[in-house]
Design a protein around this motif. Structure first.
Motif, short mmCIF file in Angstrom:
data_model
loop_
_atom_site.label_atom_id
_atom_site.label_comp_id
_atom_site.label_asym_id
_atom_site.label_seq_id
_atom_site.Cartn_x
_atom_site.Cartn_y
_atom_site.Cartn_z
N ALA A 259 0.81 -1.22 0.00
CA ALA A 259 0.00 0.00 0.00
C ALA A 259 0.85 1.28 0.00
O ALA A 259 0.58 2.21 -0.75
CB ALA A 259 -0.93 0.00 1.22
N LEU A 260 1.88 1.29 0.83
CA LEU A 260 2.70 2.50 0.96
C LEU A 260 3.43 2.83 -0.34
O LEU A 260 3.63 4.01 -0.66
CB LEU A 260 3.72 2.33 2.08
N CYS A 261 3.83 1.82 -1.09
CA CYS A 261 4.64 2.02 -2.30
C CYS A 261 3.84 1.93 -3.59
O CYS A 261 4.42 2.03 -4.67
CB CYS A 261 5.78 1.00 -2.34
N ALA A 262 2.53 1.74 -3.49
CA ALA A 262 1.70 1.61 -4.70
C ALA A 262 1.71 2.92 -5.47
O ALA A 262 1.43 3.98 -4.90
CB ALA A 262 0.28 1.22 -4.32
N PRO A 263 2.01 2.88 -6.77
CA PRO A 263 2.06 4.12 -7.55
C PRO A 263 0.72 4.86 -7.63
O PRO A 263 0.68 6.08 -7.80
CB PRO A 263 2.51 3.65 -8.95
N ALA A 264 -0.38 4.11 -7.48
CA ALA A 264 -1.70 4.73 -7.58
C ALA A 264 -2.08 5.48 -6.30
O ALA A 264 -3.01 6.29 -6.31
CB ALA A 264 -2.76 3.67 -7.89
N LYS A 266 -1.54 8.27 -3.83
CA LYS A 266 -0.84 9.55 -3.79
C LYS A 266 -1.31 10.45 -2.64
O LYS A 266 -1.05 11.64 -2.63
CB LYS A 266 -1.01 10.28 -5.12
N ALA A 267 -2.02 9.86 -1.69
CA ALA A 267 -2.53 10.66 -0.57
C ALA A 267 -1.40 11.18 0.30
O ALA A 267 -1.51 12.23 0.94
CB ALA A 267 -3.51 9.84 0.26
N PHE A 268 -0.28 10.43 0.34
CA PHE A 268 0.86 10.82 1.17
C PHE A 268 2.09 10.95 0.29
O PHE A 268 2.38 10.09 -0.54
CB PHE A 268 1.09 9.77 2.27
N GLN A 269 2.81 12.03 0.46
CA GLN A 269 3.99 12.31 -0.36
C GLN A 269 5.17 11.42 0.06
O GLN A 269 5.25 11.00 1.22
CB GLN A 269 4.39 13.78 -0.21
N PRO A 270 6.09 11.14 -0.88
CA PRO A 270 7.26 10.31 -0.56
C PRO A 270 8.03 10.80 0.67
O PRO A 270 8.54 10.00 1.45
CB PRO A 270 8.12 10.41 -1.83
N LEU A 302 7.99 -5.84 -5.47
CA LEU A 302 8.13 -5.09 -6.73
C LEU A 302 7.72 -3.63 -6.54
O LEU A 302 8.36 -2.72 -7.07
CB LEU A 302 7.28 -5.74 -7.82
N ASN A 303 6.65 -3.40 -5.77
CA ASN A 303 6.24 -2.02 -5.47
C ASN A 303 7.35 -1.28 -4.74
O ASN A 303 7.64 -0.11 -5.02
CB ASN A 303 4.97 -2.02 -4.60
N LEU A 304 7.97 -1.98 -3.76
CA LEU A 304 9.06 -1.36 -3.00
C LEU A 304 10.23 -1.01 -3.91
O LEU A 304 10.79 0.09 -3.82
CB LEU A 304 9.52 -2.31 -1.89
N ILE A 305 10.60 -1.93 -4.81
CA ILE A 305 11.72 -1.67 -5.73
C ILE A 305 11.42 -0.46 -6.61
O ILE A 305 12.27 0.43 -6.79
CB ILE A 305 12.02 -2.92 -6.58
N ASP A 306 10.21 -0.41 -7.16
CA ASP A 306 9.83 0.73 -8.01
C ASP A 306 9.87 2.03 -7.22
O ASP A 306 10.31 3.08 -7.72
CB ASP A 306 8.42 0.52 -8.58
N TRP A 307 9.41 1.97 -5.96
CA TRP A 307 9.40 3.17 -5.11
C TRP A 307 10.83 3.62 -4.82
O TRP A 307 11.13 4.81 -4.86
CB TRP A 307 8.65 2.87 -3.82
N LEU A 308 11.70 2.66 -4.53
CA LEU A 308 13.10 3.00 -4.25
C LEU A 308 13.77 3.61 -5.48
O LEU A 308 14.57 4.55 -5.36
CB LEU A 308 13.87 1.75 -3.80
N GLU A 309 13.47 3.08 -6.67
CA GLU A 309 14.03 3.63 -7.90
C GLU A 309 13.57 5.07 -8.11
O GLU A 309 14.36 5.93 -8.53
CB GLU A 309 13.60 2.78 -9.10
N SER A 310 12.32 5.35 -7.80
CA SER A 310 11.75 6.69 -8.02
C SER A 310 12.22 7.70 -6.99
O SER A 310 12.21 8.91 -7.24
CB SER A 310 10.22 6.63 -8.00
N THR A 327 21.53 -3.08 -8.64
CA THR A 327 21.02 -4.03 -7.65
C THR A 327 19.50 -4.14 -7.74
O THR A 327 18.94 -5.25 -7.72
CB THR A 327 21.42 -3.59 -6.23
N LEU A 328 18.85 -2.98 -7.85
CA LEU A 328 17.38 -2.98 -7.93
C LEU A 328 16.89 -3.66 -9.20
O LEU A 328 15.96 -4.47 -9.17
CB LEU A 328 16.86 -1.54 -7.86
N GLU A 329 17.53 -3.34 -10.33
CA GLU A 329 17.12 -3.94 -11.60
C GLU A 329 17.37 -5.44 -11.63
O GLU A 329 16.52 -6.21 -12.10
CB GLU A 329 17.86 -3.25 -12.76
#
Length: 599
Positions: A259-264, A266-270, A302-310, A327-329
């Motif tokens: 939930a925290l890392c889901a790209p959809a 956006k209620a809470f900023q990074p 996978l959500n966490l990895i995408d969030w870390l990349e962003s 490492t992430l890729e």
């Protein structure tokens, strides 16, 4: 499909008639507003005409002196978040000396059932009175507090529901086994906010005492899962769950990451999420995903990895060095091996899909399977996805619609359109005047399904999709018009359109630049660059001088894109026209900067 003559007449009447009414406004229910303020750490402002602290204090002390629960109820008609600390401060003055008198006013004896609601604060008709009474009962304390608050909560859940979030927090303040049992009863409530409220309350107990209960609640399907995860993480960080030996608790941590890392979401900023030490979860999340290849664990990782990349640039330097791009890729590639994809497809095929809502709400694994099958474009499961999407009462339907859209098979167009037609009457919606503001839908569940259909069709490039979306852009609700427009342009871009349809698409875009909704106008600007039509540059350039920052920023991006697509001369010519006709100095400077960047 264009509107019929009759539909155009009805729509024009509605538009004309609406001009004589007041400007449309969005009424936010107390229930929604109270939750927004609570979970974003706001207290709101004191409403106009609100009593002063001095007057409230005098009324409170008078109610206690007179032993009047009726007078106390009148006193407590205050916005809870704004007054909570102030009311506690007033109670603190006399709590030691007059505790029994305070309690008698807050929770009077009603064993004979003769008290009217306005004489019994925990059961008052005004939700504010209930909320403030619950807070003060927990603060002052009494042996019967849990019993009274339990009865109040059960009544509140079906009546004054805005007080629910405050009542469960009052029970959490007391922290007895009985209080915990009361809150736990609602972790799978039909109302999504109640489930968030329960997690927020349960998280205030020590982790060892509630880890499994909290994890069970977190691993339910909830469209407010980001709020639930944030509420839990403020007291117990995800990594604490991941390092636990119990699989149930580990899954609770995975559900938080999901939930925290889901790209959809956006209620809470990074920046706000950085406080939850998400980078520290990487190694444990990967280990757990590899040990047990469940869809939940894989999707969360996978959500966490995408969030870390962003968000790498915002991460602490020490953490960042251990989480380099390679490492992430490489980790993502390993997790999504062909063998892993095959296992997921087999799990999806073998999964037991729940028909009862009460059981489906607990099936987060199923929801994750649907997401992954869509994202991995597993066409072999398309038939089952269409079956899940077609069940009106299914909790899986909207997720399945999204997955079908991600797969993007042209064969799915008819199924999606049928679902959309069953959900709403498109023609009837088109006859209503276009609203600038979000609308209160008569059938909220069906309208959400319709929105998902519009989004999914944007990836299903067929003539059927184009025709259906062409009708959908006439919708009265701005979120539906915006999504239909975005998807229409996407489909139009992917098809070889006839001259007639290309003209129709261009006409729709031109109308969208004049739409009453800022959201739709912003999408029109973005779509002009996607459509790559130089005839729209004039309209995009006009938006570069808009008052709304979202519009002129989007116009700048779109003009840059159009310039790069080979239309630099026309873009600069239109910008120069605007420079001549614009008197506002700030806008002139913006236009000049943009023109210089493009030269």
């Amino acid at each position: 499909m264009a509107l019929t003559l009759f539909q155009r007449i009805v729509k024009r009447f509605n538009q004309t008639f609406s001009r004589f009414g007041e400007k449309s406004t969005v009424e936010i229910e107390d229930f929604e507003l109270e939750h927004f303020l609570l979970y974003h750490g706001l207290i709101g402002s004191s409403p106009e005409g609100q009593r002063s602290f001095k007057d409230v204090r005098a009324d409170f002390l008078s109610a206690v002196k007179n032993k009047s629960s009726l007078q106390m109820g009148i006193t407590l008609k205050l916005m809870p978040l704004f007054w909570e600390d102030k009311l506690k401060a007033i109670a603190a003055e006399i709590k030691d000396a007059q505790k029994d008198a305070i309690i008698r006013c807050l929770m009077p004896d009603n064993s004979d059932g003769m008290l009217a609601p306005n004489q019994n604060p925990p059961f008052a008709e005004d939700w504010r009175v209930r909320a403030n009474a619950a807070t003060l009962i927990a603060y002052v304390g009494d042996a019967n507090a849990v019993s009274v608050l339990t009865k109040s909560l059960n009544d509140t859940a079906v009546s004054a529901k805005s007080a629910f979030c405050h009542t469960v927090l009052a029970l959490a303040e007391i922290k007895t086994p009985a209080a915990l049992s009361t809150v736990e009863e609602y972790i799978f409530a039909d109302e999504p906010w109640f489930r968030v409220d329960c997690i927020n309350a349960i998280a205030r107990w020590p982790f060892a005492q509630v880890a499994e209960i909290l994890s069970t609640a977190l691993t339910s399907v909830n469209n407010l899962s980001d709020y639930a995860a944030v509420a839990a993480a403020r007291h117990h960080k995800p990594v604490t769950f991941l390092k636990d030996d119990r699989q149930t608790v580990q899954n609770g941590g995975m559900a938080m990451l999901l939930a925290l890392c889901a790209p959809a979401h956006k209620a809470f900023q990074p920046e706000q999420l950085m406080a939850f030490d998400l980078p520290a979860c990487f190694e444990d999340a990967v280990r757990l995903a590899q040990e047990n290849g469940s869809a939940l664990r894989l999707r969360a990782t996978l959500n966490l990895i995408d969030w870390l990349e962003s968000n790498r640039l915002n991460i602490d330097v020490d953490d960042r060095s251990a989480l380099d791009q390679k490492t992430l890729e490489d980790t993502k590639t390993t997790l999504l091996s062909e063998a892993a994809k095959k296992r997921l497809s087999e799990k999806f095929a073998a999964h037991t899909w729940q028909k009862e809502h009460s059981n489906a709400i607990k099936d987060l694994e199923g929801a994750c399977l649907i997401q992954l099958v869509g994202e991995l474009k597993d066409e072999s499961q398309l038939k089952k996805l269409e079956e899940l999407a077609s069940h009106e009462d299914s909790l899986y339907a909207d997720s399945a619609i999204e997955a079908i859209g991600k797969i993007g098979s042209s064969s799915s167009a008819e199924t999606l359109i049928q679902i959309g037609r069953r959900a709403v009457n498109q023609e009837a919606r088109a006859t209503k005047a276009a609203s600038a503001q979000p609308v209160v839908e008569v059938q909220p569940k069906e309208s959400v399904t319709y929105w998902h259909v519009l989004r999914a069709l944007g990836n299903v490039k067929t003539e059927q999709s184009f025709e259906y979306l062409l009708s959908a852009v006439q919708d009265h609700a701005p979120d539906k018009r915006e999504k239909a427009l975005s998807s229409l342009v996407s489909v139009g871009k992917g098809l070889k359109l006839s001259t007639e349809k290309e003209t129709a698409l261009r006409s729709v875009l031109l109308e969208a630049f004049k739409d009453p909704s800022t959201l739709v106008r912003q999408t029109a600007i973005e779509s002009a660059a996607v459509f790559d039509d130089p005839s729209l540059i004039e309209d995009v350039a006009a938006m570069a001088t808009a008052k709304e920052s979202s519009l002129w920023k989007e116009a700048n991006r779109s003009l840059k894109s159009l310039s790069q697509q080979g239309h630099k001369e026309k873009v600069l010519a239109e910008l120069n026209k605007r420079l001549v006709t614009t008197n506002d100095q700030t806008r002139k400077e913006r236009l000049t900067r943009l023109a210089n960047e493009l030269r």
